[in-house]
Scaffold this motif. Structure first.
Motif, PDB file in Angstrom:
ATOM      1  N   TRP A  24     144.229 101.032  63.300  1.00 53.69           N
ATOM      2  CA  TRP A  24     143.909 102.301  64.801  1.00 53.69           C
ATOM      3  C   TRP A  24     142.523 101.266  65.309  1.00 53.69           C
ATOM      4  O   TRP A  24     143.281 102.376  66.657  1.00 53.69           O
ATOM      5  CB  TRP A  24     143.854 103.434  64.630  1.00 53.69           C
ATOM      6  CG  TRP A  24     142.479 104.043  63.160  1.00 53.69           C
ATOM      7  CD1 TRP A  24     142.181 104.360  62.046  1.00 53.69           C
ATOM      8  CD2 TRP A  24     141.013 103.717  63.442  1.00 53.69           C
ATOM      9  NE1 TRP A  24     140.605 104.500  61.796  1.00 53.69           N
ATOM     10  CE2 TRP A  24     139.779 104.000  62.923  1.00 53.69           C
ATOM     11  CE3 TRP A  24     140.658 104.170  65.297  1.00 53.69           C
ATOM     12  CZ2 TRP A  24     138.996 104.739  63.384  1.00 53.69           C
ATOM     13  CZ3 TRP A  24     138.907 104.265  65.269  1.00 53.69           C
ATOM     14  CH2 TRP A  24     137.863 104.585  64.426  1.00 53.69           C
ATOM     15  N   SER A  25     141.903 101.662  65.111  1.00 57.22           N
ATOM     16  CA  SER A  25     140.355 100.505  65.923  1.00 57.22           C
ATOM     17  C   SER A  25     140.690  99.176  66.714  1.00 57.22           C
ATOM     18  O   SER A  25     139.627  98.840  67.660  1.00 57.22           O
ATOM     19  CB  SER A  25     138.975 100.023  64.659  1.00 57.22           C
ATOM     20  OG  SER A  25     139.080 100.013  64.110  1.00 57.22           O
ATOM     21  N   TRP A  27     141.881  95.483  68.602  1.00 57.06           N
ATOM     22  CA  TRP A  27     143.108  94.729  68.894  1.00 57.06           C
ATOM     23  C   TRP A  27     142.847  93.714  68.704  1.00 57.06           C
ATOM     24  O   TRP A  27     142.034  93.010  68.842  1.00 57.06           O
ATOM     25  CB  TRP A  27     142.310  95.259  70.451  1.00 57.06           C
ATOM     26  CG  TRP A  27     143.531  94.295  71.737  1.00 57.06           C
ATOM     27  CD1 TRP A  27     143.746  95.071  72.399  1.00 57.06           C
ATOM     28  CD2 TRP A  27     143.113  92.859  72.045  1.00 57.06           C
ATOM     29  NE1 TRP A  27     144.751  94.373  72.821  1.00 57.06           N
ATOM     30  CE2 TRP A  27     144.059  92.596  73.106  1.00 57.06           C
ATOM     31  CE3 TRP A  27     142.346  91.622  71.138  1.00 57.06           C
ATOM     32  CZ2 TRP A  27     144.087  91.074  73.165  1.00 57.06           C
ATOM     33  CZ3 TRP A  27     142.568  90.576  71.865  1.00 57.06           C
ATOM     34  CH2 TRP A  27     143.494  90.254  73.330  1.00 57.06           C
ATOM     35  N   TYR A  28     143.944  93.143  68.661  1.00 59.58           N
ATOM     36  CA  TYR A  28     144.405  91.284  68.467  1.00 59.58           C
ATOM     37  C   TYR A  28     145.085  90.868  68.398  1.00 59.58           C
ATOM     38  O   TYR A  28     146.357  91.797  68.279  1.00 59.58           O
ATOM     39  CB  TYR A  28     143.980  90.999  66.611  1.00 59.58           C
ATOM     40  CG  TYR A  28     144.535  90.013  66.096  1.00 59.58           C
ATOM     41  CD1 TYR A  28     143.341  89.467  65.665  1.00 59.58           C
ATOM     42  CD2 TYR A  28     145.738  89.261  65.804  1.00 59.58           C
ATOM     43  CE1 TYR A  28     143.454  87.827  66.040  1.00 59.58           C
ATOM     44  CE2 TYR A  28     145.228  88.022  65.407  1.00 59.58           C
ATOM     45  CZ  TYR A  28     144.929  87.984  64.893  1.00 59.58           C
ATOM     46  OH  TYR A  28     143.953  86.291  65.287  1.00 59.58           O
ATOM     47  N   GLU A  32     148.677  95.001  68.812  1.00 59.35           N
ATOM     48  CA  GLU A  32     147.914  95.806  69.155  1.00 59.35           C
ATOM     49  C   GLU A  32     148.370  97.193  68.393  1.00 59.35           C
ATOM     50  O   GLU A  32     149.164  97.785  68.312  1.00 59.35           O
ATOM     51  CB  GLU A  32     147.995  95.854  70.776  1.00 59.35           C
ATOM     52  CG  GLU A  32     148.009  94.495  71.567  1.00 59.35           C
ATOM     53  CD  GLU A  32     148.727  93.515  71.542  1.00 59.35           C
ATOM     54  OE1 GLU A  32     149.454  93.304  70.383  1.00 59.35           O
ATOM     55  OE2 GLU A  32     148.508  92.750  72.570  1.00 59.35           O
ATOM     56  N   PRO A  33     147.374  98.385  68.800  1.00 62.33           N
ATOM     57  CA  PRO A  33     147.678  99.004  67.862  1.00 62.33           C
ATOM     58  C   PRO A  33     148.662 100.486  68.695  1.00 62.33           C
ATOM     59  O   PRO A  33     149.323 100.744  67.978  1.00 62.33           O
ATOM     60  CB  PRO A  33     146.231  99.742  67.032  1.00 62.33           C
ATOM     61  CG  PRO A  33     146.051  99.202  68.061  1.00 62.33           C
ATOM     62  CD  PRO A  33     145.894  97.938  68.538  1.00 62.33           C
ATOM     63  N   GLY A 202     141.112  99.461  69.859  1.00 64.39           N
ATOM     64  CA  GLY A 202     142.452  99.475  69.158  1.00 64.39           C
ATOM     65  C   GLY A 202     142.597 101.881  69.466  1.00 64.39           C
ATOM     66  O   GLY A 202     144.025 101.811  70.026  1.00 64.39           O
TER      67      GLY A 202
END
Length: 379
Positions: A24-25, A27-28, A32-33, A202
């Motif tokens: 949840w945290s 950003w990739y 992206e969540p 995220g």
């Protein structure tokens, strides 16, 4: 499927942090969540929402359940052919020691391919590299041109001038990124830096759909703070003092680097959110009308719009998000069940493979039922 519970560091980094914090945290790119440009482009290109859901699930099945196995099998073979880094250096003596690492085993295995297949693989790698580089350079340049230069530096700039700014920023981004790449010694470092640069952002990408108070400054502050904190932890002595090295301990355990970045970034963006003004009522009204996010986080805006004589809720259907969350969990069981059951079949553990395959089939049926509850038709 599970790490050694006696190895605390491995247990925390490979199981606890991904399950409790990372999903949840972080950003990739492409994962992206709360949804992002990579996946949104593909979903928006679909025929309708049901096709988008089906295509996204198909992508996840291929990406996470099928594609890892060719990599894993090559990796297992590489352990036999090149059992250690010294054997790689012996086979390729011209490689400088600073670039020697476990991740070279895959490249070394490519040399075992016959000429025709090697040429095909090289062409595919070049195509993949060029498409990724061009995507990211264009993406970064679009931020510089559209979100910075045209908005704040010169709003009345001509199209020719904007194109020139885009070209210059593309070249500069390439030069800077090349310089950063030369400072790294292995692929894991880069993966870790990208992950930490998005740490803590995220949750914003999830909450922006369900909480009216999230604004542009929330996202901006999160992106800048996570980036700055990550640079301090990775490229200065502060990271060594706080988290130590492989040879020496720091003030905090080494595995806590990522959670600390998430915590500090979350504190910054929450503070900025409450210290800055919310978005204008018209912006919030328009957003709700277009997306129909539902949920208790928008109740205040719905009441405010009703008081002004505006109707935001355009549907009488039951809120689909709870069923969507359940579908997410069942989808994870489906994908990872398929991934690990494939491994058990390959390794010859037929009992475990049969149990996981049955679980995957049950989860698949349950997922289809859930999709039917969310939409009138799935595909």
């Amino acid at each position: 499927m599970l790490p050694d519970f006696n190895d605390t560091t491995t247990l925390i980094t490979l199981l606890i942090i991904p399950l409790a914090v990372q999903w949840w945290s972080a950003w990739y790119p492409g994962a992206e969540p709360g949804g992002g440009g990579y996946i949104a482009q593909r979903m928006l290109a679909a025929k309708d929402e049901n096709h988008a859901i089906g295509a996204t699930f198909f992508f996840n099945a291929l990406h996470y359940a099928l594609r890892p196995w060719p990599w894993i099998l090559v990796a297992l073979a590489s352990i036999v052919v090149y059992p250690d880094i010294a054997s790689i250096h012996e086979a390729f003596p011209n490689i400088v020691e600073s670039k020697l690492g476990d991740d070279l085993a895959y490249s070394a295995m490519l040399t075992k391919l016959p000429s025709g297949l090697l040429g095909l693989v090289m062409a595919s790698l070049i195509a993949a590299y060029m498409s990724t580089i061009s995507t990211h350079l264009n993406w970064g340049s679009s931020y510089v041109v559209n979100d910075f230069y045209a908005r704040y530096v010169k709003p009345k700039a001509s199209q020719k001038e904007l194109v020139n700014v885009g070209r210059i920023s593309t070249v500069l981004l390439m030069v800077v990124s090349s310089g950063v790449a030369l400072l790294l010694t292995n692929a894991y470092q880069l993966f870790n830096i990208i992950l930490m640069f998005g740490a803590g952002t995220g949750l914003i990408f999830i909450l922006r759909w369900f909480w009216w108070r999230i604004n542009a400054w929330s996202e901006i502050s999160a992106m800048f703070s996570s980036g700055i904190i990550s640079i301090l932890f990775n490229f200065t002595s502060l990271g060594v003092v706080l988290f130590g090295t492989a040879e020496a301990d720091g003030i905090l355990p080494n595995w806590s680097t990522y959670p600390v970045v998430v915590l500090l970034t979350s504190i910054v963006w929450l503070a900025v959110t409450f210290l800055t003004r919310p978005e204008k009522d018209k912006t919030l009204f328009d957003f709700y009308k277009q997306t129909q996010p539902g949920g208790p986080g928008w109740e205040k805006i719905i009441i405010k719009a009703r008081a002004q004589g505006a109707a935001l809720v355009m549907t009488n259907q039951k809120w689909s998000v709870p069923a969507g969350i359940l579908a997410t969990l069942v989808g994870c069981v489906t994908i990872y069940g398929a991934l690990f059951s494939t491994g058990y079949w390959i390794y010859g553990y037929y009992t475990q493979a049969s149990i996981l395959t049955l679980l995957t089939l049950i989860a698949t049926i349950a997922l289809v039922k859930l999709w039917q509850r969310i939409k009138t038709r799935v595909f």
